[in-house]
Scaffold this motif. Structure first.
Motif, PDB file in Angstrom:
ATOM      1  N   ARG A 143       9.074  14.400  -6.562  1.00 57.37           N
ATOM      2  CA  ARG A 143       9.070  13.775  -5.219  1.00 57.37           C
ATOM      3  C   ARG A 143       7.662  13.303  -4.833  1.00 57.37           C
ATOM      4  N   ARG A 144       7.597  12.128  -4.270  1.00 59.36           N
ATOM      5  CA  ARG A 144       6.349  11.609  -3.704  1.00 59.36           C
ATOM      6  C   ARG A 144       6.683  11.040  -2.321  1.00 59.36           C
ATOM      7  N   THR A 145       5.792  11.264  -1.363  1.00 61.82           N
ATOM      8  CA  THR A 145       6.052  10.829   0.019  1.00 61.82           C
ATOM      9  C   THR A 145       4.914   9.934   0.482  1.00 61.82           C
ATOM     10  N   CYS A 146       5.252   8.905   1.252  1.00 65.01           N
ATOM     11  CA  CYS A 146       4.205   8.010   1.754  1.00 65.01           C
ATOM     12  C   CYS A 146       3.498   8.639   2.956  1.00 65.01           C
ATOM     13  N   ARG A 147       2.182   8.664   2.875  1.00 69.22           N
ATOM     14  CA  ARG A 147       1.386   9.243   3.949  1.00 69.22           C
ATOM     15  C   ARG A 147       1.472   8.405   5.231  1.00 69.22           C
ATOM     16  N   SER A 148       1.754   7.098   5.097  1.00 70.95           N
ATOM     17  CA  SER A 148       1.764   6.241   6.288  1.00 70.95           C
ATOM     18  C   SER A 148       3.148   6.135   6.913  1.00 70.95           C
ATOM     19  N   CYS A 149       4.174   5.741   6.116  1.00 75.36           N
ATOM     20  CA  CYS A 149       5.489   5.486   6.738  1.00 75.36           C
ATOM     21  C   CYS A 149       6.486   6.606   6.472  1.00 75.36           C
ATOM     22  N   GLY A 150       6.132   7.574   5.615  1.00 80.24           N
ATOM     23  CA  GLY A 150       7.023   8.715   5.374  1.00 80.24           C
ATOM     24  C   GLY A 150       8.134   8.436   4.371  1.00 80.24           C
ATOM     25  N   HIS A 151       8.180   7.224   3.803  1.00 75.60           N
ATOM     26  CA  HIS A 151       9.259   6.919   2.852  1.00 75.60           C
ATOM     27  C   HIS A 151       9.172   7.870   1.655  1.00 75.60           C
ATOM     28  N   ILE A 152      10.360   8.254   1.159  1.00 75.70           N
ATOM     29  CA  ILE A 152      10.421   9.226   0.062  1.00 75.70           C
ATOM     30  C   ILE A 152      10.721   8.502  -1.248  1.00 75.70           C
ATOM     31  N   PRO A 180      11.116   5.108  -8.559  1.00 75.71           N
ATOM     32  CA  PRO A 180       9.661   4.957  -8.613  1.00 75.71           C
ATOM     33  C   PRO A 180       9.174   3.730  -7.824  1.00 75.71           C
ATOM     34  N   PRO A 181       8.013   3.842  -7.199  1.00 81.29           N
ATOM     35  CA  PRO A 181       7.429   2.655  -6.571  1.00 81.29           C
ATOM     36  C   PRO A 181       6.946   1.698  -7.672  1.00 81.29           C
ATOM     37  N   THR A 182       6.778   0.422  -7.340  1.00 83.88           N
ATOM     38  CA  THR A 182       6.357  -0.557  -8.341  1.00 83.88           C
ATOM     39  C   THR A 182       5.002  -0.170  -8.927  1.00 83.88           C
ATOM     40  N   LYS A 183       4.086   0.237  -8.038  1.00 86.49           N
ATOM     41  CA  LYS A 183       2.754   0.629  -8.500  1.00 86.49           C
ATOM     42  C   LYS A 183       2.579   2.124  -8.238  1.00 86.49           C
ATOM     43  N   GLU A 184       2.238   2.864  -9.290  1.00 88.33           N
ATOM     44  CA  GLU A 184       2.132   4.324  -9.167  1.00 88.33           C
ATOM     45  C   GLU A 184       1.227   4.720  -7.998  1.00 88.33           C
ATOM     46  N   GLY A 185       1.709   5.626  -7.164  1.00 86.92           N
ATOM     47  CA  GLY A 185       0.880   6.167  -6.095  1.00 86.92           C
ATOM     48  C   GLY A 185       0.794   5.304  -4.845  1.00 86.92           C
ATOM     49  N   VAL A 186       1.487   4.136  -4.861  1.00 82.22           N
ATOM     50  CA  VAL A 186       1.389   3.220  -3.712  1.00 82.22           C
ATOM     51  C   VAL A 186       2.792   2.912  -3.178  1.00 82.22           C
ATOM     52  N   CYS A 187       2.970   3.012  -1.866  1.00 86.52           N
ATOM     53  CA  CYS A 187       4.272   2.772  -1.244  1.00 86.52           C
ATOM     54  C   CYS A 187       4.612   1.282  -1.258  1.00 86.52           C
ATOM     55  N   ASP A 188       5.796   0.946  -1.766  1.00 81.56           N
ATOM     56  CA  ASP A 188       6.241  -0.460  -1.782  1.00 81.56           C
ATOM     57  C   ASP A 188       6.452  -0.998  -0.371  1.00 81.56           C
ATOM     58  N   ASN A 189       6.827  -0.119   0.551  1.00 85.07           N
ATOM     59  CA  ASN A 189       7.161  -0.573   1.915  1.00 85.07           C
ATOM     60  C   ASN A 189       5.933  -0.965   2.709  1.00 85.07           C
ATOM     61  N   CYS A 190       4.849  -0.154   2.576  1.00 86.82           N
ATOM     62  CA  CYS A 190       3.730  -0.363   3.510  1.00 86.82           C
ATOM     63  C   CYS A 190       2.367  -0.274   2.821  1.00 86.82           C
ATOM     64  N   ALA A 191       2.363  -0.151   1.493  1.00 85.86           N
ATOM     65  CA  ALA A 191       1.130  -0.031   0.713  1.00 85.86           C
ATOM     66  C   ALA A 191       0.355   1.260   1.011  1.00 85.86           C
TER      67      ALA A 191
END
Ligand code: ADP
Ligand code: AMP
Length: 218
Positions: free
Chosen positions: A127-136, A143-154
């Motif tokens: 599991r990885r969670t976005c620090r900005s928008c909370g997306h899981i 998986p996000p397109t780029k490892e460690g970076v949220c596709d929704n909000c970067a």
């Protein structure tokens, strides 16, 4: 609609809550998210909760229930809510009933996400969670397109401290001991709906939507 999602850690409650709450146009209230926000802001509530969370234990009922009562008193909850991660003990469930009856309302449905322990361990480990928008996200299953970076909000993705193997095992034990009895509690009240939460996220969302449709039209 006043809805509760119940299931073991890693069952996909947060993932499904994001879809279901937006579909039903109700606010999502995740007690884990509220606690984590308080921990990262260093509030008195966060300081009280941190040691329990780090150990994979439940925060004491009186602390948790007081926090939820405050949240349920806010104006955006008037038209309905989806609770994710609360209640987690039978006393919390009883106190939730009391709070809602004080507000002149009650729960409509409790949805149980049913999933195997081995799947829970796979889901939590990645599991990885976005620090900005909370997306899981999940490193393998979503998986996000780029490892460690949220596709929704970067935003930056992080791994939760309590998603380490030893803590995961303990959280599962805590679930079976303290939270699983809620299934019987709500079944007795005739508001429990169980859904198979194995398989891809979209399939589970479809089963959840179908179950809600059946429940609300019955
Ligand atoms: P919970 O809120 O119940 O603890 P999450 O919604 O955070 O669970 O999901 C745990 C992990 O499993 C996340 O990494 C999420 O992306 C992943 N996940 C959720 N649902 C599924 C699914 N149906 N199949 C595979 N992975 C899933
Ligand atoms: P979650 O994000 O739902 O997995 O919750 C993370 C952690 O927050 C849990 O392991 C508990 O320590 C704490 N927590 C969240 N919700 C509750 C609750 N209803 N009662 C007690 N502790 C909770």
């Amino acid at each position: 609609m006043r809805l509760v999602l119940v299931g073991p850690p890693g069952a996909g409650k947060g993932t499904q809550a994001q879809f279901v709450a937006s579909h039903l146009a109700v606010v999502q209230i995740s007690t884990g998210d509220i606690f984590r926000a308080n921990v990262s802001q260093g509030t008195p509530l966060g300081k009280q909760a941190k040691e329990y969370m780090d150990a994979g234990d439940l925060v004491p009922d009186e602390v948790t229930v007081a926090m939820v009562k405050d949240r349920l008193g806010e104006p955006d909850v008037k038209t309905g809510f989806l609770l994710d991660g609360f209640p987690r003990t039978v006393p919390q469930a009883g106190q939730l009933d009391d709070i809602l009856s004080e507000f002149g309302t009650k729960l409509d449905v409790v949805m149980e996400l049913v999933v195997d322990d081995s799947e829970v361990i796979r889901r939590l480990s990645g599991r990885r969670t976005c620090r900005s928008c909370g997306h899981i996200w999940h490193v393998d299953f979503d998986p996000p397109t780029k490892e460690g970076v949220c596709d929704n909000c970067a935003g930056e993705l992080f791994q939760r401290d309590d998603d380490q193997p030893a803590t995961i095992q303990h959280r599962l034990e805590v679930y079976y001991e303290q939270t699983a009895p809620l299934v019987g509690y709500y079944a007795e009240r005739g508001i429990l709906v169980g859904i198979d939460a194995m398989g891809p996220v979209d399939d589970v969302t479809e089963r959840a939507s179908a179950a809600l449709r059946r429940f609300t039209h019955s």
